[in-house]
Design a protein around this motif. Structure first.
Motif, PDB file in Angstrom:
ATOM      1  N   UNK A   2      25.516  28.111  27.781  1.00 30.07           N
ATOM      2  CA  UNK A   2      26.370  27.689  28.875  1.00 30.07           C
ATOM      3  C   UNK A   2      27.789  28.211  28.698  1.00 30.07           C
ATOM      4  N   UNK A   3      28.232  28.370  27.453  1.00 28.27           N
ATOM      5  CA  UNK A   3      29.569  28.908  27.213  1.00 28.27           C
ATOM      6  C   UNK A   3      29.625  30.368  27.670  1.00 28.27           C
ATOM      7  N   UNK A   4      28.573  31.126  27.372  1.00 31.07           N
ATOM      8  CA  UNK A   4      28.521  32.516  27.808  1.00 31.07           C
ATOM      9  C   UNK A   4      28.433  32.592  29.323  1.00 31.07           C
ATOM     10  N   UNK A   5      27.709  31.680  29.916  1.00 31.92           N
ATOM     11  CA  UNK A   5      27.578  31.669  31.365  1.00 31.92           C
ATOM     12  C   UNK A   5      28.927  31.385  32.027  1.00 31.92           C
ATOM     13  N   UNK A   6      29.685  30.437  31.496  1.00 32.99           N
ATOM     14  CA  UNK A   6      30.975  30.116  32.113  1.00 32.99           C
ATOM     15  C   UNK A   6      31.949  31.279  31.982  1.00 32.99           C
ATOM     16  N   UNK A   7      31.891  32.027  30.877  1.00 34.92           N
ATOM     17  CA  UNK A   7      32.751  33.206  30.742  1.00 34.92           C
ATOM     18  C   UNK A   7      32.347  34.283  31.736  1.00 34.92           C
ATOM     19  N   UNK A   8      31.073  34.454  31.913  1.00 36.49           N
ATOM     20  CA  UNK A   8      30.576  35.497  32.795  1.00 36.49           C
ATOM     21  C   UNK A   8      30.927  35.192  34.251  1.00 36.49           C
ATOM     22  N   UNK A   9      30.898  33.940  34.649  1.00 34.57           N
ATOM     23  CA  UNK A   9      31.153  33.578  36.036  1.00 34.57           C
ATOM     24  C   UNK A   9      32.629  33.323  36.331  1.00 34.57           C
ATOM     25  N   UNK A  10      33.476  33.289  35.335  1.00 36.41           N
ATOM     26  CA  UNK A  10      34.890  32.977  35.522  1.00 36.41           C
ATOM     27  C   UNK A  10      35.592  33.933  36.503  1.00 36.41           C
ATOM     28  N   UNK A  11      35.472  35.262  36.375  1.00 32.48           N
ATOM     29  CA  UNK A  11      36.143  36.143  37.343  1.00 32.48           C
ATOM     30  C   UNK A  11      35.624  35.948  38.767  1.00 32.48           C
ATOM     31  N   UNK A  12      34.332  35.696  38.910  1.00 35.27           N
ATOM     32  CA  UNK A  12      33.762  35.452  40.235  1.00 35.27           C
ATOM     33  C   UNK A  12      34.329  34.154  40.800  1.00 35.27           C
ATOM     34  N   UNK A  13      34.437  33.141  39.978  1.00 34.16           N
ATOM     35  CA  UNK A  13      34.978  31.853  40.397  1.00 34.16           C
ATOM     36  C   UNK A  13      36.423  31.998  40.883  1.00 34.16           C
ATOM     37  N   UNK A  14      37.233  32.686  40.099  1.00 36.79           N
ATOM     38  CA  UNK A  14      38.641  32.889  40.477  1.00 36.79           C
ATOM     39  C   UNK A  14      38.733  33.704  41.761  1.00 36.79           C
ATOM     40  N   UNK A  15      37.929  34.760  41.878  1.00 37.75           N
ATOM     41  CA  UNK A  15      37.938  35.582  43.099  1.00 37.75           C
ATOM     42  C   UNK A  15      37.531  34.756  44.313  1.00 37.75           C
ATOM     43  N   UNK A  16      36.528  33.908  44.168  1.00 35.23           N
ATOM     44  CA  UNK A  16      36.099  33.058  45.280  1.00 35.23           C
ATOM     45  C   UNK A  16      37.198  32.089  45.702  1.00 35.23           C
ATOM     46  N   UNK A  21      41.097  30.626  49.665  1.00 34.18           N
ATOM     47  CA  UNK A  21      42.466  30.202  49.994  1.00 34.18           C
ATOM     48  C   UNK A  21      43.094  31.101  51.050  1.00 34.18           C
ATOM     49  N   UNK A  22      42.974  32.399  50.864  1.00 27.43           N
ATOM     50  CA  UNK A  22      43.586  33.342  51.806  1.00 27.43           C
ATOM     51  C   UNK A  22      42.929  33.258  53.178  1.00 27.43           C
ATOM     52  N   UNK A  23      41.598  33.287  53.229  1.00 29.90           N
ATOM     53  CA  UNK A  23      40.927  33.240  54.530  1.00 29.90           C
ATOM     54  C   UNK A  23      41.090  31.873  55.188  1.00 29.90           C
ATOM     55  N   UNK A  24      41.149  30.813  54.397  1.00 33.46           N
ATOM     56  CA  UNK A  24      41.412  29.491  54.965  1.00 33.46           C
ATOM     57  C   UNK A  24      42.794  29.421  55.589  1.00 33.46           C
ATOM     58  N   UNK A  25      43.785  29.982  54.905  1.00 36.73           N
ATOM     59  CA  UNK A  25      45.141  30.013  55.448  1.00 36.73           C
ATOM     60  C   UNK A  25      45.204  30.860  56.721  1.00 36.73           C
ATOM     61  N   UNK A 125      34.263  32.891  56.408  1.00 38.34           N
ATOM     62  CA  UNK A 125      34.575  33.508  55.111  1.00 38.34           C
ATOM     63  C   UNK A 125      35.185  32.482  54.158  1.00 38.34           C
ATOM     64  N   UNK A 126      36.037  31.611  54.663  1.00 37.66           N
ATOM     65  CA  UNK A 126      36.645  30.587  53.810  1.00 37.66           C
ATOM     66  C   UNK A 126      35.598  29.609  53.306  1.00 37.66           C
ATOM     67  N   UNK A 127      34.699  29.176  54.180  1.00 41.21           N
ATOM     68  CA  UNK A 127      33.661  28.228  53.774  1.00 41.21           C
ATOM     69  C   UNK A 127      32.700  28.877  52.778  1.00 41.21           C
ATOM     70  N   UNK A 128      32.289  30.117  53.048  1.00 40.74           N
ATOM     71  CA  UNK A 128      31.373  30.808  52.138  1.00 40.74           C
ATOM     72  C   UNK A 128      32.025  31.041  50.773  1.00 40.74           C
ATOM     73  N   UNK A 133      32.842  29.428  45.105  1.00 38.80           N
ATOM     74  CA  UNK A 133      33.692  28.885  44.043  1.00 38.80           C
ATOM     75  C   UNK A 133      33.067  27.623  43.459  1.00 38.80           C
ATOM     76  N   UNK A 134      32.495  26.804  44.311  1.00 35.83           N
ATOM     77  CA  UNK A 134      31.846  25.586  43.829  1.00 35.83           C
ATOM     78  C   UNK A 134      30.638  25.914  42.967  1.00 35.83           C
ATOM     79  N   UNK A 135      29.841  26.882  43.393  1.00 31.40           N
ATOM     80  CA  UNK A 135      28.625  27.251  42.658  1.00 31.40           C
ATOM     81  C   UNK A 135      28.929  27.918  41.316  1.00 31.40           C
ATOM     82  N   UNK A 136      30.072  28.590  41.201  1.00 34.47           N
ATOM     83  CA  UNK A 136      30.391  29.303  39.954  1.00 34.47           C
ATOM     84  C   UNK A 136      31.382  28.543  39.085  1.00 34.47           C
TER      85      UNK A 136
END
Length: 144
Positions: A2-16, A21-25, A125-128, A133-136
């Motif tokens: 799970x530690x490796x998984x959280x590292x792997x998904x971190x950039x995707x999470x931040x990008x999401x 945020x941008x598309x919601x705004x 796009x904001x909802x997706x 972000x929630x999934x990652x």
């Protein structure tokens, strides 16, 4: 694992999060602009006008348009250039919204149907991205 998984998904999470945020705004701003345009055009009639003259630049210039009202009278109106389409050149046709009680009070007509499609696209796009972000997101490990 799970530690490796959280590292792997971190950039995707931040990008999401950033994309959400941008598309919601953008969605909120677009909705606000659409509502403001709708309120500004409420009670106004629509006509096709011919641009007679353009002076100055987009922020401080003026333009002169001529159009025929619904009752058949011809109106020549001078208005600030701000808010008018860039294609407003002498001889061009533009859509205008005017006050029937004071036809010289003219503004560019804004087609609100077009803005709803862009607003829907930004909202989806904001909802997706928010769902992504929630999934990652990082989850607490079960071993602890």
């Amino acid at each position: 694992m799970s530690r490796e998984r959280s590292r792997r998904y971190r950039p995707v999470h931040v990008a999401c999060i950033i994309i959400a945020s941008v598309t919601g705004l953008l969605s909120v701003v677009w909705i606000g602009g659409t509502v403001a345009a709708w309120a500004g055009q409420a009670g106004r009639a629509r006509a096709t006008a011919q641009v007679l003259d353009v002076s100055g630049n987009r922020s401080s210039g003026h333009l002169v348009v001529q159009f025929t009202t619904g009752d058949g009278s011809r109106v020549k109106a001078e208005e600030r250039r701000r808010g008018w389409p860039g294609s407003a050149r002498p001889g061009a046709q533009v859509e205008v919204a005017y006050d029937p009680g004071s036809p010289a009070d003219v503004q560019p007509f804004q087609n609100l149907g077009r803005s709803s499609a862009a607003c829907a696209l930004f909202t989806v796009a904001a909802v997706a991205s928010g769902a992504g972000a929630y999934r990652t997101r990082a989850r607490p490990s079960a071993a602890a």
